[in-house]
Design a protein around this motif. Structure first.
Motif, PDB file in Angstrom:
ATOM      1  N   ILE A   1       0.856  -1.191   0.000  1.00 26.10           N
ATOM      2  CA  ILE A   1       0.000   0.000   0.000  1.00 26.10           C
ATOM      3  C   ILE A   1       0.888   1.235   0.000  1.00 26.10           C
ATOM      4  O   ILE A   1       1.711   1.417   0.903  1.00 26.10           O
ATOM      5  CB  ILE A   1      -0.918   0.051   1.234  1.00 26.10           C
ATOM      6  N   GLY A   2       0.715   2.067  -1.016  1.00 25.33           N
ATOM      7  CA  GLY A   2       1.450   3.329  -1.046  1.00 25.33           C
ATOM      8  C   GLY A   2       2.956   3.148  -0.956  1.00 25.33           C
ATOM      9  O   GLY A   2       3.644   3.989  -0.375  1.00 25.33           O
ATOM     10  N   GLY A   3       3.464   2.057  -1.507  1.00 29.15           N
ATOM     11  CA  GLY A   3       4.908   1.838  -1.534  1.00 29.15           C
ATOM     12  C   GLY A   3       5.465   1.126  -0.314  1.00 29.15           C
ATOM     13  O   GLY A   3       6.675   0.937  -0.205  1.00 29.15           O
ATOM     14  N   THR A   4       4.598   0.720   0.608  1.00 23.12           N
ATOM     15  CA  THR A   4       5.127  -0.004   1.772  1.00 23.12           C
ATOM     16  C   THR A   4       4.342  -1.298   2.002  1.00 23.12           C
ATOM     17  O   THR A   4       3.230  -1.465   1.503  1.00 23.12           O
ATOM     18  CB  THR A   4       5.143   0.881   3.041  1.00 23.12           C
ATOM     19  N   LYS A   5       4.953  -2.194   2.747  1.00 22.31           N
ATOM     20  CA  LYS A   5       4.319  -3.481   3.021  1.00 22.31           C
ATOM     21  C   LYS A   5       3.525  -3.416   4.320  1.00 22.31           C
ATOM     22  O   LYS A   5       4.061  -2.993   5.350  1.00 22.31           O
ATOM     23  CB  LYS A   5       5.389  -4.582   3.149  1.00 22.31           C
ATOM     24  N   ILE A   6       2.269  -3.820   4.239  1.00 25.86           N
ATOM     25  CA  ILE A   6       1.415  -3.897   5.427  1.00 25.86           C
ATOM     26  C   ILE A   6       0.970  -5.353   5.552  1.00 25.86           C
ATOM     27  O   ILE A   6       0.320  -5.886   4.660  1.00 25.86           O
ATOM     28  CB  ILE A   6       0.158  -2.998   5.290  1.00 25.86           C
ATOM     29  N   ALA A   7       1.349  -5.990   6.657  1.00 24.90           N
ATOM     30  CA  ALA A   7       0.928  -7.371   6.890  1.00 24.90           C
ATOM     31  C   ALA A   7      -0.347  -7.367   7.723  1.00 24.90           C
ATOM     32  O   ALA A   7      -0.525  -6.530   8.609  1.00 24.90           O
ATOM     33  CB  ALA A   7       2.029  -8.127   7.623  1.00 24.90           C
ATOM     34  N   LEU A   8      -1.237  -8.282   7.419  1.00 22.69           N
ATOM     35  CA  LEU A   8      -2.433  -8.499   8.251  1.00 22.69           C
ATOM     36  C   LEU A   8      -2.280  -9.875   8.879  1.00 22.69           C
ATOM     37  O   LEU A   8      -1.945 -10.845   8.188  1.00 22.69           O
ATOM     38  CB  LEU A   8      -3.700  -8.454   7.387  1.00 22.69           C
ATOM     39  N   VAL A   9      -2.482  -9.964  10.175  1.00 21.93           N
ATOM     40  CA  VAL A   9      -2.292 -11.248  10.863  1.00 21.93           C
ATOM     41  C   VAL A   9      -3.452 -11.499  11.820  1.00 21.93           C
ATOM     42  O   VAL A   9      -3.959 -10.564  12.454  1.00 21.93           O
ATOM     43  CB  VAL A   9      -0.965 -11.276  11.674  1.00 21.93           C
ATOM     44  N   ILE A  10      -3.870 -12.759  11.915  1.00 23.50           N
ATOM     45  CA  ILE A  10      -4.949 -13.073  12.864  1.00 23.50           C
ATOM     46  C   ILE A  10      -4.348 -13.371  14.235  1.00 23.50           C
ATOM     47  O   ILE A  10      -3.155 -13.622  14.367  1.00 23.50           O
ATOM     48  CB  ILE A  10      -5.831 -14.258  12.406  1.00 23.50           C
ATOM     49  N   GLU A  11      -5.199 -13.363  15.237  1.00 22.29           N
ATOM     50  CA  GLU A  11      -4.757 -13.666  16.598  1.00 22.29           C
ATOM     51  C   GLU A  11      -4.126 -15.064  16.625  1.00 22.29           C
ATOM     52  O   GLU A  11      -4.530 -15.946  15.883  1.00 22.29           O
ATOM     53  CB  GLU A  11      -5.959 -13.627  17.546  1.00 22.29           C
ATOM     54  N   GLY A  12      -3.116 -15.233  17.453  1.00 20.35           N
ATOM     55  CA  GLY A  12      -2.445 -16.529  17.524  1.00 20.35           C
ATOM     56  C   GLY A  12      -1.202 -16.512  16.653  1.00 20.35           C
ATOM     57  O   GLY A  12      -0.339 -17.379  16.781  1.00 20.35           O
ATOM     58  N   GLN A  13      -1.123 -15.552  15.749  1.00 25.68           N
ATOM     59  CA  GLN A  13       0.097 -15.340  14.970  1.00 25.68           C
ATOM     60  C   GLN A  13       0.870 -14.234  15.698  1.00 25.68           C
ATOM     61  O   GLN A  13       0.857 -14.190  16.912  1.00 25.68           O
ATOM     62  CB  GLN A  13      -0.268 -14.939  13.526  1.00 25.68           C
ATOM     63  N   HIS A  14       1.485 -13.352  14.975  1.00 26.28           N
ATOM     64  CA  HIS A  14       2.246 -12.277  15.616  1.00 26.28           C
ATOM     65  C   HIS A  14       1.324 -11.172  16.125  1.00 26.28           C
ATOM     66  O   HIS A  14       0.236 -10.969  15.592  1.00 26.28           O
ATOM     67  CB  HIS A  14       3.228 -11.675  14.604  1.00 26.28           C
TER      68      HIS A  14
END
Lengths: 120, 120
Positions: B46-59
């Motif tokens: 997004i807009g030149g940067t990385k955005i990670a989405l993670v569910i609970e139990g991950q990071h």
């Protein structure tokens, strides 16, 4: 959003309790440079990106993206707010309440920032 | 940290409940491009940067910085963990519990990522 407007990542803001203590932590652990600091917030440069620190009562933790045109703010002009530095912004929560900020820097402010004498 | 090592902003990760629903929201609101997606996490550009989405139990939600040398991870080598993609990382909380991640991409992985056919 308006697909013709450019969107670029601008900064991340984190909630902290004590600006001075946190600034020291980020300087020590991540070689942060300080662009601005008072008792309510600070703007750091870390690894090429801006990280804002804010105390409670100011903004929540958020991710901010810069838009190239004011009409790319995802709200009516009258619903945008103005930061203390003159930038216009609008915040919204994602489906889980993570706060996203869209920010527009008027051209005169963009010039002022790029001429900023602080050695980031 | 080791001041001779380079540190660069890498990504922000946000906790969400439903990856698919959140990916759609970020695509609609922020023109996100999807680099990877499964039911437990996604990596967006997004807009030149990385955005990670993670569910609970991950990071947990975090900000990640890439280090240029493994010895710049602020921990002993044996205390670093390995992501599913082979990157080595170490997480620590700032004084208020905001999670910071230091990540090291081994050279072979760095090459693989830069040759990634996904049109980010």
């Amino acid at each position: 959003m308006n697909k013709k407007a450019e969107l670029t990542f601008d900064h991340v803001a984190l909630r902290v309790r004590d600006i001075e203590k946190s600034v020291e932590w980020y300087q020590e652990k991540l070689n942060a440079k300080v662009g601005y600091q008072d008792e309510t917030w600070a703007m750091l440069l870390i690894g090429g990106t801006k990280i804002a620190l804010v105390i409670e009562g100011q903004h929540p933790s958020h991710i901010a993206f810069k838009v190239s045109k004011p009409d790319a703010l995802p709200c009516r002009v009258e619903d945008a707010s103005e930061h203390r530095d003159g930038t216009q912004f609008f915040c919204a929560g994602d489906p889980d309440g993570n706060t996203i900020e869209w920010v527009y820097y008027p051209p005169e402010l963009e010039r002022e920032i790029s001429n900023d004498p602080i050695d980031w």
